[in-house]
Scaffold this motif. Structure first.
Motif, PDB file in Angstrom:
ATOM      1  N   ARG A  30      -6.645  -2.580 -14.195  1.00 57.14           N
ATOM      2  CA  ARG A  30      -7.098  -1.370 -14.892  1.00 57.14           C
ATOM      3  C   ARG A  30      -6.077  -0.240 -14.820  1.00 57.14           C
ATOM      4  NH1 ARG A  30      -7.793   2.648 -17.022  1.00 57.14           N
ATOM      5  NH2 ARG A  30      -9.707   3.816 -17.509  1.00 57.14           N
ATOM      6  N   TYR A  31      -5.530   0.028 -13.645  1.00 59.45           N
ATOM      7  CA  TYR A  31      -4.588   1.138 -13.488  1.00 59.45           C
ATOM      8  C   TYR A  31      -3.178   0.675 -13.105  1.00 59.45           C
ATOM      9  CZ  TYR A  31      -8.597   4.301 -13.698  1.00 59.45           C
ATOM     10  OH  TYR A  31      -9.713   4.995 -14.106  1.00 59.45           O
ATOM     11  N   ALA A  32      -2.928  -0.613 -13.189  1.00 56.49           N
ATOM     12  CA  ALA A  32      -1.624  -1.143 -12.768  1.00 56.49           C
ATOM     13  C   ALA A  32      -0.466  -0.504 -13.530  1.00 56.49           C
ATOM     14  CB  ALA A  32      -1.594  -2.656 -12.941  1.00 56.49           C
ATOM     15  N   THR A  33      -0.593  -0.409 -14.841  1.00 57.82           N
ATOM     16  CA  THR A  33       0.480   0.174 -15.659  1.00 57.82           C
ATOM     17  C   THR A  33       0.628   1.668 -15.392  1.00 57.82           C
ATOM     18  OG1 THR A  33       0.131  -1.462 -17.410  1.00 57.82           O
ATOM     19  CG2 THR A  33       1.314   0.545 -18.006  1.00 57.82           C
ATOM     20  N   ASP A  34      -0.503   2.366 -15.285  1.00 60.57           N
ATOM     21  CA  ASP A  34      -0.467   3.804 -14.993  1.00 60.57           C
ATOM     22  C   ASP A  34       0.179   4.070 -13.633  1.00 60.57           C
ATOM     23  OD1 ASP A  34      -1.735   4.351 -17.376  1.00 60.57           O
ATOM     24  OD2 ASP A  34      -3.733   4.504 -16.487  1.00 60.57           O
ATOM     25  N   ASN A  35      -0.162   3.259 -12.671  1.00 64.26           N
ATOM     26  CA  ASN A  35       0.417   3.423 -11.339  1.00 64.26           C
ATOM     27  C   ASN A  35       1.916   3.178 -11.360  1.00 64.26           C
ATOM     28  OD1 ASN A  35      -2.133   3.922 -10.302  1.00 64.26           O
ATOM     29  ND2 ASN A  35      -2.444   1.844  -9.551  1.00 64.26           N
ATOM     30  N   GLU A  36       2.323   2.141 -12.073  1.00 63.44           N
ATOM     31  CA  GLU A  36       3.750   1.814 -12.160  1.00 63.44           C
ATOM     32  C   GLU A  36       4.525   2.942 -12.827  1.00 63.44           C
ATOM     33  OE1 GLU A  36       6.679  -1.660 -14.044  1.00 63.44           O
ATOM     34  OE2 GLU A  36       4.494  -1.921 -14.053  1.00 63.44           O
ATOM     35  N   SER A  37       3.962   3.482 -13.884  1.00 67.15           N
ATOM     36  CA  SER A  37       4.627   4.582 -14.601  1.00 67.15           C
ATOM     37  C   SER A  37       4.740   5.819 -13.718  1.00 67.15           C
ATOM     38  CB  SER A  37       3.842   4.933 -15.874  1.00 67.15           C
ATOM     39  OG  SER A  37       3.826   3.847 -16.766  1.00 67.15           O
ATOM     40  N   LEU A  38       3.674   6.104 -13.000  1.00 67.61           N
ATOM     41  CA  LEU A  38       3.672   7.272 -12.127  1.00 67.61           C
ATOM     42  C   LEU A  38       4.697   7.132 -11.016  1.00 67.61           C
ATOM     43  CD1 LEU A  38       2.191   9.954 -11.613  1.00 67.61           C
ATOM     44  CD2 LEU A  38       0.572   8.691 -10.191  1.00 67.61           C
ATOM     45  N   LEU A  39       4.757   5.961 -10.427  1.00 67.24           N
ATOM     46  CA  LEU A  39       5.698   5.727  -9.336  1.00 67.24           C
ATOM     47  C   LEU A  39       7.148   5.735  -9.819  1.00 67.24           C
ATOM     48  CD1 LEU A  39       3.746   2.955  -7.404  1.00 67.24           C
ATOM     49  CD2 LEU A  39       4.171   5.292  -6.629  1.00 67.24           C
ATOM     50  N   GLN A  90      -3.664  -0.321  -3.736  1.00 68.13           N
ATOM     51  CA  GLN A  90      -2.912  -0.210  -4.980  1.00 68.13           C
ATOM     52  C   GLN A  90      -3.160   1.122  -5.694  1.00 68.13           C
ATOM     53  OE1 GLN A  90      -2.841  -3.544  -7.931  1.00 68.13           O
ATOM     54  NE2 GLN A  90      -3.766  -2.056  -9.329  1.00 68.13           N
ATOM     55  N   ASP A  91      -4.422   1.535  -5.776  1.00 64.49           N
ATOM     56  CA  ASP A  91      -4.771   2.695  -6.591  1.00 64.49           C
ATOM     57  C   ASP A  91      -4.774   4.019  -5.844  1.00 64.49           C
ATOM     58  OD1 ASP A  91      -4.981   1.080  -8.778  1.00 64.49           O
ATOM     59  OD2 ASP A  91      -7.171   1.008  -8.813  1.00 64.49           O
ATOM     60  N   VAL A  92      -4.652   3.955  -4.519  1.00 64.46           N
ATOM     61  CA  VAL A  92      -4.600   5.200  -3.740  1.00 64.46           C
ATOM     62  C   VAL A  92      -3.361   5.242  -2.844  1.00 64.46           C
ATOM     63  CG1 VAL A  92      -5.765   6.672  -2.052  1.00 64.46           C
ATOM     64  CG2 VAL A  92      -7.119   5.438  -3.759  1.00 64.46           C
ATOM     65  N   VAL A  93      -3.297   4.363  -1.876  1.00 62.75           N
ATOM     66  CA  VAL A  93      -2.228   4.420  -0.876  1.00 62.75           C
ATOM     67  C   VAL A  93      -0.839   4.358  -1.499  1.00 62.75           C
ATOM     68  CG1 VAL A  93      -1.226   3.302   1.150  1.00 62.75           C
ATOM     69  CG2 VAL A  93      -3.712   3.442   0.901  1.00 62.75           C
ATOM     70  N   ALA A  94      -0.654   3.469  -2.464  1.00 62.63           N
ATOM     71  CA  ALA A  94       0.660   3.292  -3.090  1.00 62.63           C
ATOM     72  C   ALA A  94       1.152   4.554  -3.791  1.00 62.63           C
ATOM     73  CB  ALA A  94       0.625   2.133  -4.078  1.00 62.63           C
ATOM     74  N   LEU A  95       0.227   5.400  -4.209  1.00 60.60           N
ATOM     75  CA  LEU A  95       0.594   6.625  -4.919  1.00 60.60           C
ATOM     76  C   LEU A  95       0.994   7.751  -3.971  1.00 60.60           C
ATOM     77  CD1 LEU A  95      -2.149   6.691  -7.713  1.00 60.60           C
ATOM     78  CD2 LEU A  95       0.109   5.616  -7.740  1.00 60.60           C
ATOM     79  N   LYS A  96       0.748   7.558  -2.682  1.00 60.77           N
ATOM     80  CA  LYS A  96       1.123   8.503  -1.630  1.00 60.77           C
ATOM     81  C   LYS A  96       0.621   9.927  -1.894  1.00 60.77           C
ATOM     82  CE  LYS A  96       5.232   5.857  -0.363  1.00 60.77           C
ATOM     83  NZ  LYS A  96       6.712   5.866  -0.172  1.00 60.77           N
ATOM     84  N   PRO A  97      -0.658  10.074  -2.168  1.00 59.12           N
ATOM     85  CA  PRO A  97      -1.189  11.424  -2.380  1.00 59.12           C
ATOM     86  C   PRO A  97      -1.329  12.158  -1.049  1.00 59.12           C
ATOM     87  CG  PRO A  97      -2.988   9.881  -2.341  1.00 59.12           C
ATOM     88  CD  PRO A  97      -1.722   9.056  -2.251  1.00 59.12           C
ATOM     89  N   LYS A  98      -1.501  13.446  -1.129  1.00 60.05           N
ATOM     90  CA  LYS A  98      -1.769  14.220   0.077  1.00 60.05           C
ATOM     91  C   LYS A  98      -3.235  14.067   0.491  1.00 60.05           C
ATOM     92  CE  LYS A  98       1.702  17.705  -1.169  1.00 60.05           C
ATOM     93  NZ  LYS A  98       1.909  19.125  -1.560  1.00 60.05           N
ATOM     94  N   VAL A  99      -4.098  13.937  -0.520  1.00 61.06           N
ATOM     95  CA  VAL A  99      -5.544  13.900  -0.286  1.00 61.06           C
ATOM     96  C   VAL A  99      -6.180  12.812  -1.141  1.00 61.06           C
ATOM     97  CG1 VAL A  99      -7.716  15.202  -0.510  1.00 61.06           C
ATOM     98  CG2 VAL A  99      -5.622  16.382   0.204  1.00 61.06           C
ATOM     99  N   VAL A 100      -7.222  12.175  -0.630  1.00 61.48           N
ATOM    100  CA  VAL A 100      -8.031  11.264  -1.440  1.00 61.48           C
ATOM    101  C   VAL A 100      -9.477  11.745  -1.399  1.00 61.48           C
ATOM    102  CG1 VAL A 100      -8.470   9.641   0.461  1.00 61.48           C
ATOM    103  CG2 VAL A 100      -8.727   8.883  -1.912  1.00 61.48           C
ATOM    104  N   VAL A 101     -10.134  11.733  -2.544  1.00 61.71           N
ATOM    105  CA  VAL A 101     -11.547  12.080  -2.646  1.00 61.71           C
ATOM    106  C   VAL A 101     -12.306  10.786  -2.966  1.00 61.71           C
ATOM    107  CG1 VAL A 101     -13.296  13.455  -3.833  1.00 61.71           C
ATOM    108  CG2 VAL A 101     -11.006  14.403  -3.462  1.00 61.71           C
ATOM    109  N   ILE A 102     -13.159  10.368  -2.059  1.00 58.27           N
ATOM    110  CA  ILE A 102     -13.855   9.078  -2.178  1.00 58.27           C
ATOM    111  C   ILE A 102     -15.312   9.300  -2.586  1.00 58.27           C
ATOM    112  CG2 ILE A 102     -14.560   6.976  -0.985  1.00 58.27           C
ATOM    113  CD1 ILE A 102     -12.217   7.485   0.985  1.00 58.27           C
TER     114      ILE A 102
END
Length: 229
Positions: A30-39, A90-102
């Protein structure tokens, strides 16, 4: 030797099949391409929101809220806490955000992935929080939104009571661990524990007015936590 060979081939096949099923179950594509582009862009995001259709629709209703604040949404319609946990790396940790809202639990209670066990759901939420913390990501936990019933699952009884029980566990855990807890439920519920009719057209998914309330409290909690970084 031939038996040993076929044994290892069978194990390999079963492992690949299990991985494939897990991939499909969690909808990792679902977000694989978006994650790749962002990274690949080198852009750093401040906050990732992970959740179900409530999170996914939030981005669609108010994309500017996310883009202007350097947030990204990683919600997938219909998902339960176990599916979110599978894609958390994949959808959170890999993006290395400062904060996650679950935000998780609505679809667990709605039996989207089978029988509901509040402790299983709670453990999935705790696991996501633990993974985030171990990777240096600040955790913000949220309540399940009010739900008097589920239109797609009429057989679920006492929905609001089950929501309240899970929220009680999550809130207590957040306090024990020093995590921020956003109580959407308290602000959006009616006297019976369901969603206020003016905030959700179907009783489950917030409308524009519902998301405004969520945005206000989310911003406060996130701003407070970003100061820690």
């Amino acid at each position: 030797m031939r038996h040993v060979f076929f044994f290892f081939i069978t194990i390999l096949f079963c492992t690949q099949l299990t991985a494939q099923k897990a991939d499909e179950f969690a909808n990792l594509k679902r977000y694989a391409t978006d994650n790749e582009s962002l990274l690949s862009s080198g852009k750093k995001v401040d906050v990732v929101f992970i959740g179900n259709s409530i999170t996914e629709a939030w981005v669609k209703h108010d994309a500017a809220f996310f883009s202007s604040n350097n947030y990204v949404g990683r919600g997938i319609s219909g998902q339960t806490s176990s599916q979110m946990l599978l894609r958390f790396q994949q959808d959170v940790v890999a993006l290395k955000p400062k904060v996650v809202v679950i935000n998780a639990g609505t679809n667990d209670i709605a039996l989207n992935a089978g029988n509901y066990d509040q402790h299983f759901t709670f453990n999935n939420i705790k696991s996501m929080a633990a993974i985030a913390k171990s990777n240096g990501i600040i955790v913000i936990l949220t309540s399940v939104l009010p739900a008097g019933s589920f239109p797609w699952r009429p057989e679920v009884k006492n929905a609001s009571a089950q929501v309240d029980e899970l929220n009680g566990l999550v809130k207590k855990y957040a306090i024990e661990k020093g995590f921020s807890y956003i109580d959407y439920n308290l602000l959006m519920r009616n006297e019976k524990g369901g969603m206020k009719t003016v905030l959700a057209d179907d009783g489950i998914h917030p409308n524009k007015e519902g998301y405004k309330i969520m945005e206000e409290v989310a911003l406060k909690a996130i701003s407070k936590n970003l100061k820690k970084k």
